[in-house]
Design an enzyme around this catalytic site. Structure first.
Site, PDB file in Angstrom:
ATOM      1  N   ARG A  46      -1.750 -10.006  -8.400  1.00  0.00           N
ATOM      2  CA  ARG A  46      -2.077  -8.794  -7.630  1.00  0.00           C
ATOM      3  C   ARG A  46      -2.149  -9.121  -6.140  1.00  0.00           C
ATOM      4  O   ARG A  46      -1.869  -8.278  -5.293  1.00  0.00           O
ATOM      5  CB  ARG A  46      -3.379  -8.163  -8.139  1.00  0.00           C
ATOM      6  CG  ARG A  46      -3.849  -6.998  -7.299  1.00  0.00           C
ATOM      7  CD  ARG A  46      -4.716  -5.949  -8.017  1.00  0.00           C
ATOM      8  NE  ARG A  46      -5.603  -6.441  -9.023  1.00  0.00           N
ATOM      9  CZ  ARG A  46      -6.760  -7.086  -8.818  1.00  0.00           C
ATOM     10  NH1 ARG A  46      -7.151  -7.326  -7.572  1.00  0.00           N
ATOM     11  NH2 ARG A  46      -7.503  -7.492  -9.822  1.00  0.00           N
ATOM     12  N   TYR A  98       8.782  13.421   4.736  1.00  0.00           N
ATOM     13  CA  TYR A  98       9.019  13.333   3.299  1.00  0.00           C
ATOM     14  C   TYR A  98       7.907  14.126   2.592  1.00  0.00           C
ATOM     15  O   TYR A  98       6.722  13.964   2.904  1.00  0.00           O
ATOM     16  CB  TYR A  98       8.996  11.857   2.878  1.00  0.00           C
ATOM     17  CG  TYR A  98       9.065  11.665   1.393  1.00  0.00           C
ATOM     18  CD1 TYR A  98      10.215  11.987   0.695  1.00  0.00           C
ATOM     19  CD2 TYR A  98       7.973  11.176   0.685  1.00  0.00           C
ATOM     20  CE1 TYR A  98      10.271  11.828  -0.680  1.00  0.00           C
ATOM     21  CE2 TYR A  98       8.029  11.021  -0.689  1.00  0.00           C
ATOM     22  CZ  TYR A  98       9.177  11.349  -1.364  1.00  0.00           C
ATOM     23  OH  TYR A  98       9.232  11.203  -2.719  1.00  0.00           O
ATOM     24  N   ASP A 168       8.209   5.163   9.550  1.00  0.00           N
ATOM     25  CA  ASP A 168       8.857   5.115   8.237  1.00  0.00           C
ATOM     26  C   ASP A 168      10.357   4.919   8.491  1.00  0.00           C
ATOM     27  O   ASP A 168      11.028   5.804   9.014  1.00  0.00           O
ATOM     28  CB  ASP A 168       8.576   6.426   7.480  1.00  0.00           C
ATOM     29  CG  ASP A 168       9.155   6.427   6.062  1.00  0.00           C
ATOM     30  OD1 ASP A 168      10.151   5.715   5.822  1.00  0.00           O
ATOM     31  OD2 ASP A 168       8.629   7.169   5.216  1.00  0.00           O
TER      32      ASP A 168
HETATM   33  C1  LIG Z   1      11.144   8.368  -1.049  1.00  0.00           C
HETATM   34  C2  LIG Z   1      10.445   8.288   0.259  1.00  0.00           C
HETATM   35  C3  LIG Z   1       9.103   7.898   0.334  1.00  0.00           C
HETATM   36  C4  LIG Z   1       8.279   7.605  -0.905  1.00  0.00           C
HETATM   37  O1  LIG Z   1       8.738   6.498  -1.597  1.00  0.00           O
HETATM   38  P1  LIG Z   1       8.697   6.309  -3.209  1.00  0.00           P
HETATM   39  O2  LIG Z   1       9.312   4.976  -3.388  1.00  0.00           O
HETATM   40  O3  LIG Z   1       9.458   7.437  -3.823  1.00  0.00           O
HETATM   41  O4  LIG Z   1       7.254   6.350  -3.597  1.00  0.00           O
HETATM   42  C5  LIG Z   1       8.532   7.805   1.591  1.00  0.00           C
HETATM   43  N1  LIG Z   1       9.242   8.089   2.717  1.00  0.00           N
HETATM   44  C6  LIG Z   1      10.531   8.469   2.669  1.00  0.00           C
HETATM   45  C7  LIG Z   1      11.265   8.760   3.926  1.00  0.00           C
HETATM   46  C8  LIG Z   1      11.169   8.586   1.449  1.00  0.00           C
HETATM   47  O5  LIG Z   1      12.454   8.977   1.404  1.00  0.00           O
END
Ligand SMILES: *Cc1c(COP(=O)(O)O)cnc(C)c1O
Length: 376
Positions: A46, A98, A168
C-alpha cells in the site's frame, strides 16, 4: 534524452538481478525485514511496491517532476489530492472540467467543507481569490469543449497569491505539454487514458517536484489506500513505452478527421485547438508541442447525434479516451450527466455535441465509418 526514449527507459532503478528486460511484477503484498528496525526499502505494497516505483519514476521523468505517486484510478488521485485541504478552504477550478472531478468537488469535497469557484480565464480566476483560497486547479485543454488556458499566466497568479497550482495533464500528456515547465506545482493524470493507452486498465498519478509536498501526499496515499495493483502497474509501464508514437499517430489522424468534419454540412462546429479559427489557437501553439487526438463537434440536431452514436461500427460508442480504439461519447448523457442542465447548456454541452477520441485505426477507415454513420 528524448521523451520517446524516456518512455522506455525512464526508470533508472533495477529491482532484480536477472537482467529481465521487462519490469517484473512484484506480486507481493508485504516484504520481509532483514532485521529488527531494518527495511529493504519496501515494507507493504500500500506504501511502496517495486513495480509501482518503476512506473512512478517513469511518469515523474516524463513530466520533469522529482517523483510521482500511482493510484488505482484518476479519481483516486484527485480524492487523495483533496485531502490536502481542510474545512473552510477554497479552491478555484477551470470551469469546463471532467465530469467526475466536478462531481467529486461539488458532491463530496463540498460536503466536507471545501468550497469551489469556477472561472474560464486567468483574469477571471484572479477575481475569485479570497483569504480562504488555497489552490487553483486547471484542466487544459478542457473536457469536452477544448478550451485552452494559459498555464504560465495562471502560474504567475498562483505564485503571487501563494496558492498551490495543480494541472490535470490527461488530455495532452507530457508528450505534448509540460505543466511543470510552465509553473505548475502538481501534475495530475488519469493514466487510464493516454498513458495506459489500451482501454484495458484504470490508473491515476500525482506528480510533484517538491519533497515536502511529496511527503504529505505519500502519507495521505498510504493512509487512504487508493493504491495501484502491481499487475496494473505492469500494464501501464508497457503502455507508456509506445506513448510517443501513439500520440503522434493519434494527432495525425485527428487532423485528417477534423478536415473531413469541416466539410460536412451536418456538422455545425468543430472544436479542436489545432484549428487556426480556434479562439485559443495562439496560446495552444505557445504552450504545447502538439494539439492531441481529441475532437469535439456539434451536429445539426439531436437525431443526427443519436444516429451517429448508434451507427458507428469501427468507432465504439463508449466513455473514456486516449486508447488505441477510437471512442465516441455523448458528453451530455455520459461524462457530464451530473452537471446541472443550465450549467451544461451554458458551456455548450447539449444534445448536439459529440466527443471523439481518435485511436490508432487507419484514418480512412475512421472517416468511412463516420461517413456511413452520417448516412452519406
Ligand atoms: C478520465 C479522467 C479523469 C478521471 O480518471 P479515472 O481514471 O477515470 O478515474 C480525470 N481527469 C480527466 C481529464 C479525465 O479524462
Amino acid at each position: 534524452m528524448d521523451i520517446s526514449t524516456t518512455c522506455i527507459h525512464g526508470c533508472k532503478k533495477k529491482f532484480d538481478t536477472t537482467g529481465s528486460v521487462a519490469t517484473p511484477i512484484f506480486a507481493s503484498a508485504t516484504f520481509a525485514h532483514p532485521g529488527v528496525g531494518q527495511s529493504t526499502g519496501f515494507d507493504y505494497s500500500r506504501s511502496l511496491n517495486p513495480t509501482n516505483v518503476h512506473l512512478e519514476d517513469t511518469v515523474a521523468a516524463l513530466e520533469g517532476g522529482t517523483d510521482a505517486i500511482s493510484f488505482s484510478s484518476g479519481m483516486a488521485a484527485v480524492s487523495t489530492l483533496m485531502e490536502l485541504f481542510s474545512p473552510g478552504d477554497h479552491i478555484i477550478a477551470s470551469d469546463d472540467l471532467y465530469g467526475g472531478t466536478f462531481r467529486l468537488f461539488e458532491r463530496v469535497s463540498h460536503k466536507n467543507g471545501v468550497n469551489f469557484s469556477y472561472a474560464a480565464t486567468p483574469k477571471d480566476m484572479e477575481k475569485e481569490i479570497s483569504k480562504s483560497t488555497k489552490a487553483i486547479f486547471l484542466e487544459t485543454p478542457s473536457n469536452p469543449m477544448m478550451h485552452v488556458i494559459d498555464i504560465a499566466a495562471v502560474a504567475e497568479i498562483a505564485k503571487k497569491h501563494n496558492l498551490l497550482f495543480i494541472v490535470d495533464n490527461t488530455f495532452l500528456t507530457p508528450y505534448f505539454q509540460k505543466p511543470f515547465s510552465l509553473g505548475a506545482d502538481i501534475v495530475l493524470h488519469s493514466g487510464t487514458k493516454y498513458l495506459g493507452g489500451h482501454n484495458d486498465t484504470l490508473s491515476g498519478f500525482l506528480v510533484v517536484k517538491n519533497d515536502e509536498l511529496l511527503e504529505k501526499l505519500r502519507f495521505i496515499a498510504k493512509t487512504t489506500g487508493g493504491c495501484l495493483s502491481p499487475f496494473d502497474a505492469f500494464l501501464i509501464i508497457r503502455g507508456i513505452k509506445t506513448l510517443a508514437i501513439r500520440m503522434e499517430r493519434g494527432q495525425e489522424t485527428a487532423q485528417k478527421i477534423v478536415n473531413w468534419l469541416l466539410e460536412q454540412s451536418a456538422v455545425k462546429k468543430v472544436y479542436y485547438p489545432g484549428l487556426k479559427e480556434h479562439p485559443d489557437y495562439e496560446i495552444s501553439k505557445r504552450q504545447t508541442s502538439g494539439f492531441g487526438g481529441m475532437i469535439s463537434f456539434s451536429v445539426q440536431n439531436e437525431q443526427t447525434a443519436i444516429k451517429i452514436l448508434e451507427s458507428v461500427k469501427v468507432i465504439k460508442y463508449a466513455e473514456s479516451l486516449g486508447g488505441v480504439e477510437s471512442l465516441i461519447t455523448y458528453p451530455m448523457l455520459q461524462t457530464h450527466a451530473d452537471l446541472p442542465e443550465s450549467d451544461r447548456r451554458a458551456r455548450g454541452i447539449d444534445e448536439c455535441l459529440l466527443r471523439l477520441s481518435v485511436g490508432l485505426e487507419a484514418a480512412d477507415d475512421l472517416i468511412s465509418d463516420l461517413k456511413q454513420a452520417l448516412g452519406n
